[in-house]
Motif scaffolding. Structure first.
Motif, PDB file in Angstrom:
ATOM      1  N   ARG A   1       8.315  -5.585  -2.920  1.00  0.00           N
ATOM      2  CA  ARG A   1       7.725  -6.780  -2.321  1.00  0.00           C
ATOM      3  C   ARG A   1       7.122  -7.697  -3.374  1.00  0.00           C
ATOM      4  O   ARG A   1       6.781  -8.836  -3.081  1.00  0.00           O
ATOM      5  CB  ARG A   1       6.624  -6.353  -1.328  1.00  0.00           C
ATOM      6  CG  ARG A   1       7.141  -5.551  -0.153  1.00  0.00           C
ATOM      7  CD  ARG A   1       6.883  -6.303   1.124  1.00  0.00           C
ATOM      8  NE  ARG A   1       5.582  -6.951   1.089  1.00  0.00           N
ATOM      9  CZ  ARG A   1       4.444  -6.373   1.413  1.00  0.00           C
ATOM     10  NH1 ARG A   1       4.461  -5.133   1.846  1.00  0.00           N
ATOM     11  NH2 ARG A   1       3.315  -7.027   1.345  1.00  0.00           N
TER      12      ARG A   1
ATOM     13  N   PHE B   1      12.457  -3.111   4.304  1.00  0.00           N
ATOM     14  CA  PHE B   1      11.918  -3.483   5.628  1.00  0.00           C
ATOM     15  C   PHE B   1      11.026  -4.727   5.564  1.00  0.00           C
ATOM     16  O   PHE B   1      11.201  -5.676   6.329  1.00  0.00           O
ATOM     17  CB  PHE B   1      11.149  -2.292   6.220  1.00  0.00           C
ATOM     18  CG  PHE B   1      10.652  -2.519   7.617  1.00  0.00           C
ATOM     19  CD1 PHE B   1      11.543  -2.678   8.666  1.00  0.00           C
ATOM     20  CD2 PHE B   1       9.287  -2.580   7.895  1.00  0.00           C
ATOM     21  CE1 PHE B   1      11.080  -2.882   9.961  1.00  0.00           C
ATOM     22  CE2 PHE B   1       8.826  -2.782   9.184  1.00  0.00           C
ATOM     23  CZ  PHE B   1       9.720  -2.937  10.213  1.00  0.00           C
ATOM     24  N   GLY B   2      10.099  -4.713   4.619  1.00  0.00           N
ATOM     25  CA  GLY B   2       9.173  -5.850   4.481  1.00  0.00           C
ATOM     26  C   GLY B   2       9.910  -7.141   4.160  1.00  0.00           C
ATOM     27  O   GLY B   2       9.588  -8.211   4.696  1.00  0.00           O
TER      28      GLY B   2
ATOM     29  N   MET C   1       0.839  -1.209   0.000  1.00  0.00           N
ATOM     30  CA  MET C   1       0.000   0.000   0.000  1.00  0.00           C
ATOM     31  C   MET C   1       0.869   1.252   0.000  1.00  0.00           C
ATOM     32  O   MET C   1       1.895   1.307   0.679  1.00  0.00           O
ATOM     33  CB  MET C   1      -0.895  -0.026   1.240  1.00  0.00           C
ATOM     34  CG  MET C   1      -1.930   1.055   1.259  1.00  0.00           C
ATOM     35  SD  MET C   1      -3.319   0.533   2.300  1.00  0.00           S
ATOM     36  CE  MET C   1      -4.167   2.066   2.538  1.00  0.00           C
TER      37      MET C   1
ATOM     38  N   ARG D   1       8.898   0.946  -2.087  1.00  0.00           N
ATOM     39  CA  ARG D   1       8.669   0.018  -0.982  1.00  0.00           C
ATOM     40  C   ARG D   1       7.569  -0.981  -1.356  1.00  0.00           C
ATOM     41  O   ARG D   1       7.600  -2.135  -0.944  1.00  0.00           O
ATOM     42  CB  ARG D   1       8.269   0.822   0.260  1.00  0.00           C
ATOM     43  CG  ARG D   1       8.157  -0.002   1.511  1.00  0.00           C
ATOM     44  CD  ARG D   1       8.044   0.858   2.729  1.00  0.00           C
ATOM     45  NE  ARG D   1       6.805   1.631   2.727  1.00  0.00           N
ATOM     46  CZ  ARG D   1       6.463   2.486   3.686  1.00  0.00           C
ATOM     47  NH1 ARG D   1       7.279   2.673   4.702  1.00  0.00           N
ATOM     48  NH2 ARG D   1       5.342   3.146   3.634  1.00  0.00           N
TER      49      ARG D   1
ATOM     50  N   ASN E   1      14.088   1.477   4.255  1.00  0.00           N
ATOM     51  CA  ASN E   1      12.643   1.606   4.101  1.00  0.00           C
ATOM     52  C   ASN E   1      12.107   0.608   3.085  1.00  0.00           C
ATOM     53  O   ASN E   1      11.113  -0.068   3.323  1.00  0.00           O
ATOM     54  CB  ASN E   1      12.286   3.020   3.619  1.00  0.00           C
ATOM     55  CG  ASN E   1      11.847   3.923   4.747  1.00  0.00           C
ATOM     56  OD1 ASN E   1      10.739   3.797   5.245  1.00  0.00           O
ATOM     57  ND2 ASN E   1      12.728   4.799   5.167  1.00  0.00           N
TER      58      ASN E   1
END
Lengths: 365, 295
Positions: free
Chosen positions: A150, A98-99, A79, A146, A95
């Protein structure tokens, strides 16, 4: 990548029903924009897809699986938020990764994926900076990075361009479209800006008061709105609306807008509108269909004179505002054809593009 | 017309300059005044601690200057002849424990009260702050019963138990304000990125709220380092005593004041807070004012 489906979804906050029984199918790779005024339920819908709000009734499916009770982290979505929501204490690289780090992805793969995403977004040289050292546009790119890194099934955008200035917004709009063309991930994008919706979407979902007013391609929404709301919401400047009445005129029909102003209904529309003769209706015509008389084949019956109230020169064209029976109407004329306020102007209404709305049902006839 | 327009800003500029000069002059005047006012006691302490007992007791000598030469005798006596080092050690142990307990409890409490929606969380947050408003002079009587019941009377571990009743509410309150100033989207982004509540706290909230945490730490440190009422009520023997009460009780014998050693002890006791404040002052101010406005 995956398709997304909403089946009879309802969201209630105590007594307030924010989303009222909406159903929507978004096929794989499609870019869908939810658009509507503040409080129409578009952000709530997006947040339910993300798993940030619980669904009161109905089902949400991602990739064919019901995800109502699946936590956000297991929905395989990413998102982008309006205020970027970058972690201020981490560098751009941290940043974006991170995921992946939370999912214990191998370091080499993390680096490769971050670098690839950075390349797509042209932010490779910013990887070591912190968010506060970036401009608004750069922060928005990092927020998108970001999400891209993913490689999720679905991208969710919650008014991502609202915090940017007008020029940057246009640039980033193109950027988002370019990224979608590259990665082809199913995207749900929320905005209140109908220009953003029209330019970005494969399909636009217009929402109002927690309901879906109309779903369609931008071109269809613009030219064939189904409701009064959609007709008024899509298009800038907005469509002109005037109270009107249809009168029989032999075989043909006359559209009366005021005691002084009436036009014959084009024969192509006459059959459709005949059942509404004598009813109170709302006549809708976009500003670009009210112009100075142009071309050789124009019909003099659609020409009329008005006194100019206000003019707004835009460069390419000039908006001319005048009043019909107490209602303000906007016309789009060539800059050379515009007259100063207080002067009469000769205009031409192209009624081939007219809409008639039944005020009782609010639907376009 | 042109001349008037040209002159107007010059006149305005001169008046602005004059205003600024006055503002600066007034600021410096009051700053110097307050600096003198606040630095006089420490100066007096330093001077007295560097004098011999004879000079301190000599009524005719000027108390503001050292007439008979500087001596470290007071410090030597303080460290060698009194239990000052034991008090110091006890205070360090108590303070470290209290700060650790306070920060663990208040960070966890503030995180859950500010971020997890549960029934009564708002009332609970206000309730926590209200407990801070009850003065320790009222609390020490019921606490005395509790401490005695636990068999901790005359043990500095009782301080580790009772100081958090002062520090936890206030630190939690500071942290709630700080956590609430962190945009909600940040935890939502972390949630979508795959973080659980604990990861969110450790990897996002604590680093982002570090100024607030440092401010709360300094507060907890100051309270447990300088508390007076609880140790004087609960601790009796020298081996369990802390600095504040220990220094006073061992160096004031009835009407005999060992001024030199008292001043030396007070200065040494004030050193750790001074060092902590000097290094972390910027964070402290940032922490106390954060969340006051929507940033």
């Amino acid at each position: 990548m995956a398709d997304v489906a909403l089946r009879d979804v309802v969201k209630r906050f105590d007594e307030v029903e924010a989303v009222r029984n909406i159903s929507l199918n978004i096929p794989d790779s499609e870019f869908v924009v939810l658009v509507g005024p503040s409080g129409c339920g578009k952000s709530t819908t997006l947040r339910m897809i993300a798993g940030l709000e619980e669904v009161t009734e109905g089902e949400i499916l991602i990739g064919g699986n019901v995800v109502n009770d699946v936590p956000p982290k297991d929905r395989d979505i990413a998102m982008v938020f309006q205020n970027y929501a970058l972690y201020p204490h981490m560098t751009v690289f941290e940043n974006m990764s991170f995921g992946l780090r939370l999912r214990r992805t191998p370091k080499a793969e993390i680096r490769a994926r971050v670098e690839q995403a950075a390349k797509i977004l042209d932010i490779t040289e910013l990887l070591d900076r912190r968010p506060k050292q970036l401009s608004g546009g750069q922060r928005q790119r990092v927020a998108m990075g970001r999400a891209i890194v993913r490689n999720p099934k679905v991208f969710l955008f919650d008014e991502p361009l609202s915090n940017l200035d007008a020029k940057l917004r246009v640039q980033m709009r193109t950027e988002i479209k370019r990224v979608h063309q590259k990665v082809k991930t199913t995207t749900v994008y929320v905005t209140h800006d109908q220009v953003e919706a029209m330019t970005l979407a494969d399909r636009v979902v217009v929402m109002n008061g927690g309901r879906i007013e109309q779903i369609g391609r931008p071109h269809d929404l613009y030219h064939r709105p189904k409701t009064h709301f959609v007709a008024g919401f899509i298009g800038s400047p907005a469509m002109n609306f005037l109270p009107a009445r249809l009168q029989p005129n032999g075989e043909a029909l006359m559209l009366r807008l005021s005691p002084e102003l009436a036009f014959p209904v084009p024969p192509a529309h006459a059959a459709r509108y005949r059942p509404s003769v004598g009813k109170d209706l709302i006549f809708g015509l976009r500003p670009e269909h009210i112009t100075e008389p142009r071309g050789e084949e124009r019909d003099p019956r659609y020409e009329f004179s008005m006194t100019v109230d206000v003019i707004e020169p835009m460069g390419m064209e000039t908006m001319v505002f005048f009043t019909v029976h107490g209602k303000e109407v906007c016309a789009r004329v060539e800059p050379t054809a515009a007259k100063p306020p207080g002067q009469p102007i000769r205009l031409y209404a192209n009624l081939n593009h007219m809409h008639l709305i039944d005020p009782a049902t609010e639907s376009v006839l | 017309m042109t001349a008037a327009v040209a002159e107007y800003p010059r006149a305005g500029g001169a008046s602005l300059k004059r205003n600024r000069r006055w503002a600066l002059f007034t600021s410096y005047f009051f700053l110097i005044l307050f600096a003198i006012f606040f630095l006089t006691p420490p100066y007096y302490m330093i001077v007295t601690s560097l004098k011999s007992d004879a000079e301190v007791a000599h009524l005719a000598s000027n108390p503001w200057i050292i007439a008979n030469g500087v001596t470290l005798e007071q410090y030597r006596l303080l460290f060698r002849e009194t239990d000052f080092l034991i008090y110091f050690k006890n205070t360090v142990i108590v303070t470290l424990c209290v700060v650790t307990i306070t920060m663990v409890v208040s960070v966890l409490a503030a995180f859950s009260l500010s971020r997890m929606r549960f029934w009564g969380s708002g009332i609970l947050a206000t309730g926590i702050f209200l407990t801070y408003l009850i003065p320790d002079t009222l609390l020490f009587i019921p606490l005395f019963q509790i401490v005695r019941g636990l068999g901790l009377l005359n043990s500095y571990w009782s301080m580790v138990l009772v100081y958090p009743t002062l520090t936890v509410p206030f630190c939690t309150w500071i942290m709630i304000g700080y956590f609430q100033s962190i945009p909600k989207e940040l935890d939502e982004a972390a949630l979508i990125d795959g973080a659980g509540h604990m990861q969110m706290l450790l990897k996002i909230f604590i680093p982002v709220a570090l100024p607030g945490i440092i401010a709360a730490t300094i507060f907890a440190f100051t309270v447990s380092w300088a508390a007076f009422v609880y140790p004087i009520a609960f601790l009796f023997s020298a081996d369990q005593q802390v600095l504040t009460v220990g220094t006073v009780t061992s160096l004031i014998k009835a009407d005999v004041y060992k001024w030199g050693m008292l001043m030396a002890g007070a200065l040494v006791a004030a050193a750790p807070p001074l060092i902590v404040y000097a290094f972390l002052m910027d964070y402290y101010i940032a922490g106390l004012t954060a969340g006051a406005t929507k940033g």
